[in-house]
Design an enzyme around this catalytic site. Structure first.
Site, short mmCIF file in Angstrom:
data_model
loop_
_atom_site.label_atom_id
_atom_site.label_comp_id
_atom_site.label_asym_id
_atom_site.label_seq_id
_atom_site.Cartn_x
_atom_site.Cartn_y
_atom_site.Cartn_z
CG HIS A 230 -10.87 -6.64 6.85
ND1 HIS A 230 -9.83 -7.03 7.71
CD2 HIS A 230 -10.20 -6.87 5.65
CE1 HIS A 230 -8.87 -7.61 6.97
NE2 HIS A 230 -9.08 -7.42 5.78
CD GLU B 9 -1.89 -2.31 1.36
OE1 GLU B 9 -0.96 -2.72 1.72
OE2 GLU B 9 -2.63 -3.07 0.95
C1 LIG Z 1 -2.31 -4.63 4.31
C2 LIG Z 1 -3.29 -5.54 3.87
N1 LIG Z 1 -3.39 -5.38 2.16
C3 LIG Z 1 -4.49 -6.09 1.69
C4 LIG Z 1 -5.13 -7.02 2.25
C5 LIG Z 1 -6.30 -8.04 1.47
N2 LIG Z 1 -5.78 -9.32 1.73
C6 LIG Z 1 -6.14 -10.19 2.31
S1 LIG Z 1 -5.43 -11.70 2.38
C7 LIG Z 1 -4.48 -11.13 0.97
C8 LIG Z 1 -3.68 -11.94 0.36
C9 LIG Z 1 -2.43 -12.40 1.29
O1 LIG Z 1 -1.59 -13.31 0.50
P1 LIG Z 1 -0.86 -14.13 1.20
O2 LIG Z 1 0.12 -13.38 2.26
O3 LIG Z 1 0.02 -15.05 0.21
O4 LIG Z 1 -1.47 -15.25 2.14
P2 LIG Z 1 -2.55 -16.48 1.69
O5 LIG Z 1 -3.94 -15.85 1.47
O6 LIG Z 1 -2.27 -16.82 0.44
O7 LIG Z 1 -2.22 -17.50 2.68
C10 LIG Z 1 -4.83 -9.80 0.62
C11 LIG Z 1 -4.31 -8.94 -0.45
C12 LIG Z 1 -4.91 -6.96 3.78
N3 LIG Z 1 -5.60 -7.95 4.50
N4 LIG Z 1 -3.97 -6.37 4.52
#
Ligand SMILES: Cc1ncc(C[n+]2csc(CCOP(=O)(O)OP(=O)(O)O)c2C)c(N)n1
Ligand SMILES: Cc1ncc(C[n+]2csc(CCOP(=O)(O)OP(=O)(O)O)c2C)c(N)n1
Ligand SMILES: [Mg+2]
Ligand SMILES: [Mg+2]
Lengths: 328, 328, 328, 328
Positions: C131, C62
């Site tokens: 959220h 971000e």
């Molecule tokens: C700071 C932030 N940006 C965006 C999000 C939205 N979001 C939730 S899970 C996710 C993907 C996370 O991917 P990863 O770290 O690979 O974990 P996975 O879901 O694959 O286990 C995103 C973009 C968030 N929760 N926090």
């Protein structure tokens, strides 16, 4: 303590069976959580850990209950692996007052102080500096606790992780960075979001880093054992990249998954399932019979089902609690 | 109670020194606070006393050290995180807002985050737009945070000691232009509770609510106003979250006129909240609208001629007070 | 002017589509906005139209993408930076506050930063504390920023097109609970200027200033109040910075009563600024104190029973309006 | 274009002399700025570039005026090297309306669009993502401009840098990251703040990285030439670590410098002075006589002195300008 066959001593049937039980419990829990959502019992959404069980279980199998973990939005598996009670977890998922957070946190915020779980986190990368603080705390208090950060490959995009690794290495903090690389962040394949080599990002700070097959609980356990012992002995942080795969969607509502192929999904489920892997290992190298495994599975599943149903009939927090716990 | 004169900076230093001596869980982390004794030179020698483990020089990683503070606080320590310029708190909003302030609530009251975020505010040093802001209103908007804005050495010391002992995350804003100002503090140990406003000058004609260094502008304005027969009551909230609304309202009801002065920008700043609280609570007692005087809604300009025009001061306070009291 | 019904989400998408078609300098960057079409599924297909160079899927960074927006805007582009959840704007405060909002001023009017920061607000989805926040007040406090909070598809489209064409950094908050709501929009192209409030319902007895989704709570409250003979005027600022103070004050002077409703936390939130502006500007016309109704000052709890209690709604508005109008 | 003797073609006396002139101009400018501060003419403080001249001059010598640079709190050298007018710079330092920012920015915020200088920055690391935005902008607009980020070793502590490098490499943006490693951040030696190898931090993202002697302008120029050509040709970002040293304090007021030894300072000034180095090169390898150099020095110094004195008599901005340039 189980050590896989490439190590010594010889296979320890009991320990392996215990690892299997923990992984199976996570899978049952997640399947039940999905079911609760689908049947409209669970408010909001949840991010299921199915397919990634070996990572949490392998790592936590070498941790003490007073060691710390920080977790993610996909936190049920870490929570269970560290020793949480499924009933109180289900109750939290359902927003009931028996839940770990009295219904205030929900799936994305379960924390359990008793088992050293500092909490799931809704902020991707949010716990990467918190974990360094827990490790600094252990060091200042003169304990030999270690702090493990579970985070996804998506968290590699957050600058905070690099600030944390720099300080953890500078101050030789007992932090284990566990990157659960499941190749996707939400609906985006991570070849679009990750430049260079993941391990180099830790090595750049002088941090020992290695890749581990996250579908092989024994491999994860072996790798974890070494780095946790080092950290406990005051020899500083380490970074493990555990390659893994989430079988389900990003969250319970993500059922179409247009961003990846069914073939890819099947490949992982057919050939790289952590539960099947360990079952095979047990069959090949121990006396554990299929019957024993089946009995264990039935017992675990029945217990998980029971706790879920129990949670369903637990009371919701009274509205009067809404103003509680804002300040300590 | 016998008193002695020390500077605002010495008051801050004494509070930290005393609390670190009394409680081994207290430590401080920040940039250039060790051997350098902070860029404001208020901590000279502190690292010699407590060592580099408890007065920690960090990399330039505001987000990271704030997160480290959260993790250390969750696990039994009482960190003080030093953010050199309040302008840089823009980098720790996630750690403070999404982690520190919410952890206790999200965990259903189980986890606590007893940390202090110390930082600065205040313009007037020709430091331009990125080193002059007063951003204390942001964290005051966040439930779970407490926010302190001391105006005198006595308040600064007593409030900081309370902040360090508080079980909640506390943001502590020090006006950097006041570090050298001297004032009386008690010889013996004392605490000032968070959440209690103080009448710095009694008066019957108008209530001037002033924050941090603006208290001194208000007091000198009050002296001038006295000469034309206007007795101003100067009220210092000292803590803006929680806010001592009772005292503020009672004073306005007594004087029937109120002016709120703060060095943060006026739009959506501290003056709006306090003015609306008074306008509501004292509505039936007010002889005139509650007026606000915040900093001009512009980035702080470098040229002293321009900068001076943006900061609320005694002449501006006098002018508004005269109008409110029909002396214009 | 002939109209058609589209959803709030479609309105956002149309605004971006039209502006990207008309101006090659406009591009959008964010997480999962490409092939995935955003987690709210409002951009499906947009990347096919404009390609991955203009609808850019970013890593989870971000702070980084906000900074990239600033740099691109300074150098001739018109970036739209998509921050999935308003809760994550905590990570872009430095780029927006210290860079975007100050660059034009600090450069003596030479550099411009024509960028739009699109993000969400609003609770009610059982998404818990990280959220569900509505943090629109923070950037409203910062001179140099403009802040838009549309309540209908028509306003959303017209205001977003103006925001994209504006030469200043604009923060655009979309209530995620409204994406599916339908409303009328003109068939032909139109713009709605920033800084103009709109009377959404005329009335003579009380002015209800409501923001974003709260406008709809206010309107349904107004219907109920009409049944007991209270004609409420519902005013939607639409842009909170700059704020259309003239219209707000004129309405309050006309009705002699005012209530300000916003979904951000009440303490030090939007309601404080607007209430104090009205209490001052309409002082001699008011028959009752200006009241405020913001979200309860607690982190948003997960359990729906608790969450519901924290969000302002029609019943609460009705209750306060009745008291103000002596109908309680 | 000058290439040093290890390269070809043969030494280009004129080009070398030009490099010398630029470095000497920076030194004179900074000495004069220090003098203006000491004599109480300059409000606030300034961070002098004396000792680091070869970095800015070497890098900028291979840039076009439409290429972009982002700068730091220690920005005078970058600004002059990119072609800024000393008179308008002095006027800005003194807060006069002839200044580049009409007196609103001061030393830490000088920007000059005409020469592609996007501005000095008071936020350490603050420009590391802005520069990627400028590079993305160039790419989207289809130009072959490159964007250079100057930042200190202290900025390595800021996570934003890593977010930026990841995206710059992913999208093959024409960014040159120039780390000016002068071994200190404010009053703290960077062995306390940097873990691991600096170059590895860029290589981890797959970014080409090399170390350069920042006291040898020809070496800096040669290194810059290669990476700038690569970037211009669309072959992506690069990282240069230029080892250098600031002769003076962190800022003009830092005169004691207890954090480092006089010996260390002398070593750099005696043996590694960028001006002496180039003088020697010219003596050894060109026909340029000491007389020519002396004449040039006198001319430059006289000119700098003249512009400074002129700036001293320039008008301060009228207070009426304080509200200008908040919005474009
Ligand atoms: C700071 C932030 N940006 C965006 C999000 C939205 N979001 C939730 S899970 C996710 C993907 C996370 O991917 P990863 O770290 O690979 O974990 P996975 O879901 O694959 O286990 C995103 C973009 C968030 N929760 N926090
Ligand atoms: C985000 C931020 N944190 C802290 C500061 C205070 N500060 C100003 S310069 C500086 C040291 C910077 O060191 P370095 O990047 O090595 O640059 P140098 O001064 O050595 O040229 C610090 C900590 C700042 N300006 N911005
Ligand atoms: Mg992932
Ligand atoms: Mg440095």
């Amino acid at each position: 303590m189980a050590i896989d066959r490439n190590g010594s001593p010889a296979p320890d049937a009991e320990a392996w069976l215990e690892l299997y039980e923990r992984m199976f419990k996570i899978r049952c829990f997640e399947e039940k959580a999905d079911d609760l959502y689908t049947r409209g019992h669970m408010p909001g959404i949840a991010h299921l850990y199915i397919g990634e069980e070996a990572v949490a279980v392998g790592i936590c199998s070498v941790l003490r209950s007073d060691d710390y973990i920080t977790s993610t939005h996909r936190g049920h598996g870490h929570c269970l692996a560290k020793g949480a009670d499924p009933y109180r977890m289900f109750a939290e998922l359902l927003g009931r007052s028996d839940g770990y957070c009295r219904g205030k946190g929900g799936s994305m915020h379960i924390a359990d102080q008793e088992t050293g779980n500092l909490g799931a986190n809704g902020i991707v990368g949010g716990s990467t500096s918190i974990v360094a603080g827990a490790a600094l705390s252990a060091k200042l208090r003169g304990t030999d606790q270690v702090a493990v950060a579970f985070f996804g490959d998506g968290a590699l995009g957050q600058g905070q992780l690099y600030e944390s690794m720099n300080m953890a290495q500078l101050w030789q903090l007992p932090v284990i960075y566990v990157c659960e690389n499941n190749y996707y962040g939400e609906y985006t394949p991570n070849n679009l979001t990750i430049a260079g080599e993941i391990l180099d990002r830790a090595k750049a700070f002088g941090i020992e880093a290695q890749e581990v097959d996250g579908q092989n609980v024994l491999a994860v356990q072996r790798a974890a054992q070494t780095v946790v012992e080092r950290a406990r002995a005051g020899q500083g942080p380490a970074f493990l990249q555990c390659t893994t795969y989430r079988y389900r969607g990003h969250h319970v509502g993500d059922v179409d998954r247009p961003y990846r192929t069914r073939d890819e999904e099947e490949h992982w489920q057919q050939n790289r399932d952590p539960l099947q892997n360990l079952k095979q290992e047990m069959a090949d190298h121990t006396q554990v019979t299929p019957e024993v495994v089946n009995e264990l599975e039935t017992a675990v599943r029945t217990e998980v089902e029971r706790t879920a149903e129990e949670a369903l009939s637990a009371a919701a927090p009274s509205v009067s609690e809404v103003g509680l716990h804002v300040y300590a | 109670m016998s008193m002695r004169k020390i500077s605002f900076g010495e008051a801050i230093r004494e509070a930290i020194d005393e609390e670190m001596a009394r409680d081994s869980r207290v430590f401080m982390i920040g940039e250039d606070i060790g051997a350098a004794g902070s860029v404001f030179k208020i901590f000279t020698g502190l690292q010699e006393t407590y060592g580099p483990e408890r007065i920690i020089d960090s990399p330039i990683s505001e987000a990271g050290i704030a997160g480290i503070g959260v993790g250390a606080a969750m696990t039994g320590m009482r960190p003080i995180v030093d953010i050199m310029f309040g302008d840089f708190t823009t980098m720790v909003m996630d750690q403070m807002t999404n982690q520190a302030a919410k952890t206790h609530y999200m965990s259903g009251g189980k986890l606590k985050v007893p940390m202090v975020l110390r930082t600065t505010m205040g313009a007037g040093r020709a430091s331009a737009a990125q080193h002059s802001q007063s951003l204390h209103v942001w964290l005051s908007h966040i439930p779970g945070m407490k926010v302190v804005v001391p105006s005198t050495p006595r308040d600064a010391k007593g409030l900081l000691k309370s902040a360090i002992r508080d079980d909640n995350p506390v943001a502590f804003f020090e006006d950097k232009t006041m570090y050298a100002w001297a004032g009386e503090v008690p010889d013996t140990e004392y605490l000032i509770p968070l959440g209690e406003a103080e009448v710095k000058r009694e008066g019957r004609d108008i209530t001037i609510v002033a924050i941090s260094s603006m208290v001194h502008e208000a007091l000198s304005a009050a002296e001038a106003l006295a000469e034309i027969g206007v007795e101003a009551e100067v009220v210092d909230p000292r803590t803006i979250s929680p806010l001592d609304t009772d005292l503020l309202i009672a004073s306005a009801r007594k004087t029937s006129r109120a002016l709120v002065v703060d060095e943060g920008c006026q739009q959506y700043g501290v003056t709006g909240e306090i003015a609306s609280v008074i306008a509501d609570g004292a509505f039936y007692y007010l002889d005139a609208p509650v007026k606000r005087l915040g900093a001009m809604d512009v980035p702080v300009p470098f040229a002293p001629t321009l900068e001076g025009a943006t900061i609320p001061d005694a002449p501006a306070i006098i002018e508004i007070a005269k109008i409110l009291c029909g002396k214009a």
